[in-house]
Design an enzyme around this catalytic site. Structure first.
Site, short mmCIF file in Angstrom:
data_model
loop_
_atom_site.label_atom_id
_atom_site.label_comp_id
_atom_site.label_asym_id
_atom_site.label_seq_id
_atom_site.Cartn_x
_atom_site.Cartn_y
_atom_site.Cartn_z
N TYR A 161 -4.40 -2.82 2.37
CA TYR A 161 -5.21 -3.38 1.29
C TYR A 161 -6.37 -4.20 1.86
O TYR A 161 -7.53 -4.05 1.44
CB TYR A 161 -4.34 -4.23 0.38
CG TYR A 161 -5.03 -4.70 -0.88
CD1 TYR A 161 -5.22 -3.84 -1.96
CD2 TYR A 161 -5.50 -6.00 -1.00
CE1 TYR A 161 -5.86 -4.25 -3.11
CE2 TYR A 161 -6.15 -6.43 -2.15
CZ TYR A 161 -6.32 -5.56 -3.21
OH TYR A 161 -6.96 -5.97 -4.35
N THR A 198 -3.46 -9.31 -14.22
CA THR A 198 -3.66 -7.92 -14.62
C THR A 198 -2.33 -7.18 -14.55
O THR A 198 -1.37 -7.66 -13.95
CB THR A 198 -4.65 -7.22 -13.66
OG1 THR A 198 -4.06 -7.18 -12.35
CG2 THR A 198 -5.98 -7.95 -13.62
N PRO A 199 -2.25 -5.98 -15.15
CA PRO A 199 -1.02 -5.20 -15.06
C PRO A 199 -0.60 -4.92 -13.61
O PRO A 199 0.60 -4.91 -13.31
CB PRO A 199 -1.38 -3.90 -15.79
CG PRO A 199 -2.38 -4.33 -16.81
CD PRO A 199 -3.21 -5.39 -16.12
#
Length: 262
Positions: A161, A198-199
């Site tokens: 990431y 956020t989801p």
């Protein structure tokens, strides 16, 4: 339309990952501010719901089915926007993934690395490539790439990431310089949020053995004592999309509640 809600009136905007989270907030805010918004996402059903929300509020939006890792889909999507609207003024490369397949450099798998890099880095590269192709035909525009504070500071457990978001940060600068020196009138900037409600972040929280402890830890990481809200990030993107930022290119706008200031 309410007074003052016209910062990007008349602009044609494409937002990837527009079906949920930060992308949904950006799409809704853009429409509120007068843009016609292409809500691009691999999740067509959710994208349709966002378009319906925007229409109900009196805005203009369309669905674009788009897998950002596929160049032929990018080419078709951008060509379709040009055919229907004659131009593309704003592109927000927001689609991204995290979590699954990541880990420390000792744990990450090659498949996991490629999955994250494919969406987060290659997807942004393809967006920039085809966004520039469209915008230079009509005299310019604004490209906003969604990076992260993980593209500025490291996190030991997020090797892929961090690498992907660092790639977005530096790609943005390269695109900005290229377009400026070519005289295309295209600006390119990156936005760097910290943990946002956020989801995707919620899924990460729920995957932990003690979700509430994890939620509290993420909130306390910011000097403000809370996670970011999608609207916090959307407001920063709106600035970069608007003519208010006409002399801003190649920069990174950090929206993290002060996390990287410590």
């Amino acid at each position: 339309m309410a007074a003052g809600q016209d910062r990007i009136a008349g602009k044609i905007a494409l937002v990837t990952g527009g079906a949920s989270g930060i992308g949904r907030a950006i799409a809704r805010m853009f429409a509120e501010q007068g843009a016609t918004v292409m809500v691009a996402d691999i999740q067509e059903t959710l994208a349709l719901a966002v378009v319906a929300e925007i229409a109900e509020a009196g805005g203009n939006a369309e669905v674009l089915a788009l897998d950002v890792t596929e160049e032929d889909q990018w080419a078709a999507a951008v060509d379709g926007v040009l055919e229907r609207h004659g131009r593309l003024d704003v592109l927000v490369n927001n689609a991204g993934v995290g979590g699954g397949g990541d880990g420390t450099i000792e744990d990450v798998t090659l498949d996991g690395w490629r999955r994250i890099m494919g969406v987060n880095a290659e997807g942004v590269m393809l967006g920039c490539k085809h966004g520039v192709r469209a915008m230079k035909q009509t005299g310019g525009g604004s490209i906003v790439n969604m990076s992260s504070i993980a593209g500025i500071v490291g996190a030991p457990q997020l090797s892929a990431y961090c690498a992907s978001k660092g790639a977005v940060r530096m790609l943005t600068k390269s695109v900005a310089l290229h377009c400026a020196r070519k005289g295309y009138g295209i600006r390119c900037n990156s936005v760097h949020p910290s943990y946002t409600d956020t989801p995707m972040v919620e899924r990460m929280i729920q995957s932990r053995s003690d979700p509430e402890r994890m939620r509290a830890a993420l909130a306390s990481a910011s000097p403000f004592g809370r996670m970011g809200e999608p609207a916090d990030i959307a407001g920063a993107v709106l600035y970069l999309a608007s003519d208010d930022s006409a002399f801003v290119t190649g920069t990174e706008l950090v929206v993290d509640g002060g996390v990287t200031a410590m």
